[in-house]
Design a protein around this motif. Structure first.
Motif, PDB file in Angstrom:
ATOM      1  N   UNK A  11      23.700  47.063 -56.107  1.00  0.00           N
ATOM      2  CA  UNK A  11      22.302  47.485 -56.001  1.00  0.00           C
ATOM      3  C   UNK A  11      21.358  46.376 -56.432  1.00  0.00           C
ATOM      4  N   UNK A  12      21.702  45.689 -57.522  1.00  0.00           N
ATOM      5  CA  UNK A  12      20.852  44.589 -57.986  1.00  0.00           C
ATOM      6  C   UNK A  12      20.857  43.432 -56.982  1.00  0.00           C
ATOM      7  N   UNK A  13      22.009  43.212 -56.333  1.00  0.00           N
ATOM      8  CA  UNK A  13      22.086  42.137 -55.339  1.00  0.00           C
ATOM      9  C   UNK A  13      21.202  42.454 -54.139  1.00  0.00           C
ATOM     10  N   UNK A  17      17.844  40.095 -53.202  1.00  0.00           N
ATOM     11  CA  UNK A  17      17.755  39.216 -52.028  1.00  0.00           C
ATOM     12  C   UNK A  17      16.312  39.078 -51.535  1.00  0.00           C
ATOM     13  N   UNK A  18      15.566  40.178 -51.290  1.00  0.00           N
ATOM     14  CA  UNK A  18      14.178  39.994 -50.854  1.00  0.00           C
ATOM     15  C   UNK A  18      13.303  39.332 -51.914  1.00  0.00           C
ATOM     16  N   UNK A  23      10.408  34.535 -53.536  1.00  0.00           N
ATOM     17  CA  UNK A  23      10.222  33.491 -54.528  1.00  0.00           C
ATOM     18  C   UNK A  23      10.354  32.097 -53.949  1.00  0.00           C
ATOM     19  N   UNK A  24      11.330  31.915 -53.047  1.00  0.00           N
ATOM     20  CA  UNK A  24      11.577  30.589 -52.480  1.00  0.00           C
ATOM     21  C   UNK A  24      10.576  30.233 -51.396  1.00  0.00           C
ATOM     22  N   UNK A  25      10.243  31.198 -50.536  1.00  0.00           N
ATOM     23  CA  UNK A  25       9.435  30.892 -49.362  1.00  0.00           C
ATOM     24  C   UNK A  25       7.975  31.309 -49.488  1.00  0.00           C
TER      25      UNK A  25
END
Length: 308
Positions: A11-13, A17-18, A23-25
């Motif tokens: 669930x945490x994974x 992911x979003x 955060x990155x993009x």
């Protein structure tokens, strides 16, 4: 216990992911823009100059990059700059484009939602078909249609409607036509997704209670499709504010939008800090309608959870 741990980990994974994507993009590029917007290039060509002196411990931030957006010179009047005019013009075009897309897209979406189930995939394919063609080619096509010697003027002259070409290119008409054409699918698809789930027996009940077709549509269909209207409006309005290609190809000098101004500041004037400040301010303009959307759509956070 192991299954519970794996369930929590999965669930945490899935949730992470979003968040990692954003955060990155989004967050990281925004932080880079925010950093550059406070840099004092001072004739240097390096936009990543340090803003903190480790020896003196002084943080040097050039707020002039933001202040110059709203005021020119020491005695200049507030809110009478090229940048403010470009912001207002961008908001004006984005608002009218969203309204036109709503007026045109709502009947399209309603027709698809009420059509036979076997026909809906083909109709949706027709809506999405323009995405299979290059964005630039589609905009260039409208340039050929709206030009003084273009297809539309020649057709009107041959029909005897006009005697000489009408100036349509490089005007408000060409801007709104091009932007409405490009962003219309972004209005149709969320409206269809909302309308197709509506129980049309409610309209039959309204007719049985004596409501006219228009009154039943206004009092039943429109309120039930409010979420689709808001989603489509935001999907059209937000990218229209920062549009760059359509103003460059279909707009004239009077149709300067903020996307083109940011481009000129960064690649023509080589003023990366001011271009970054303009971009950060534009993101601020986008966050406001997003906050309004989430507030009225019921996705505003804990308060909406309490209501549910």
């Amino acid at each position: 216990m192991k299954s519970i741990f794996l369930h929590m980990l999965g669930r945490r994974f899935v949730i992470g992911v979003p968040y990692a994507w954003l955060g990155v993009f989004f967050l990281l590029p925004f932080c880079i823009l925010l950093y550059i917007s406070f840099v004092d290039m001072a004739g240097d060509i390096h936009p990543f100059k340090p803003i903190w002196d480790p020896q003196s411990g002084i943080l040097s931030l050039k707020y002039e990059n933001y202040w110059s957006i709203f005021r020119t010179g020491e005695d200049g009047a507030l809110f009478k700059t090229l940048y403010v005019e470009a912001y207002l013009r961008s908001l004006w075009y984005a608002l009218w484009t969203a309204v036109l897309c709503l007026l045109i897209g709502y009947p399209f979406a309603y027709f698809i939602a009420r059509s036979a189930t076997s026909l809906r995939p083909a109709l949706l394919m027709m809506v999405m078909l323009p995405f299979w063609t290059s964005f630039l080619l589609r905009v260039y096509a409208w340039k050929g249609i709206l030009a003084d010697q273009g297809v539309l003027n020649k057709l009107l002259i041959s029909l005897g409607v006009i005697s000489e070409p009408i100036q349509m290119l490089y005007s408000d008409v060409s801007m709104l036509v091009g932007m409405t054409y490009v962003y219309l699918p972004f209005m149709v698809l969320p409206l269809y997704a909302n309308l197709v789930k509506m129980d049309f027996r409610l309209l039959e009940a309204a007719y049985d209670l004596g409501a006219s077709p228009f009154k039943a549509f206004w009092l039943v269909t429109v309120p039930l499709s409010k979420a689709g209207i808001l989603a489509g409006f935001m999907l059209v309005f937000i990218p229209c504010v920062g549009e760059f290609v359509i103003p460059s190809l279909l707009g004239g000098p009077e149709n300067l939008m903020i996307g083109r101004v940011v481009w000129d500041e960064m690649f023509t004037s080589n003023n990366w800090p001011r271009a970054s400040a303009l971009a950060v301010a534009m993101i601020g303009l986008i966050i406001v309608p997003l906050a309004v959307y989430y507030h009225y759509s019921g996705d505003g956070g804990p308060s909406s959870d309490l209501k549910n």
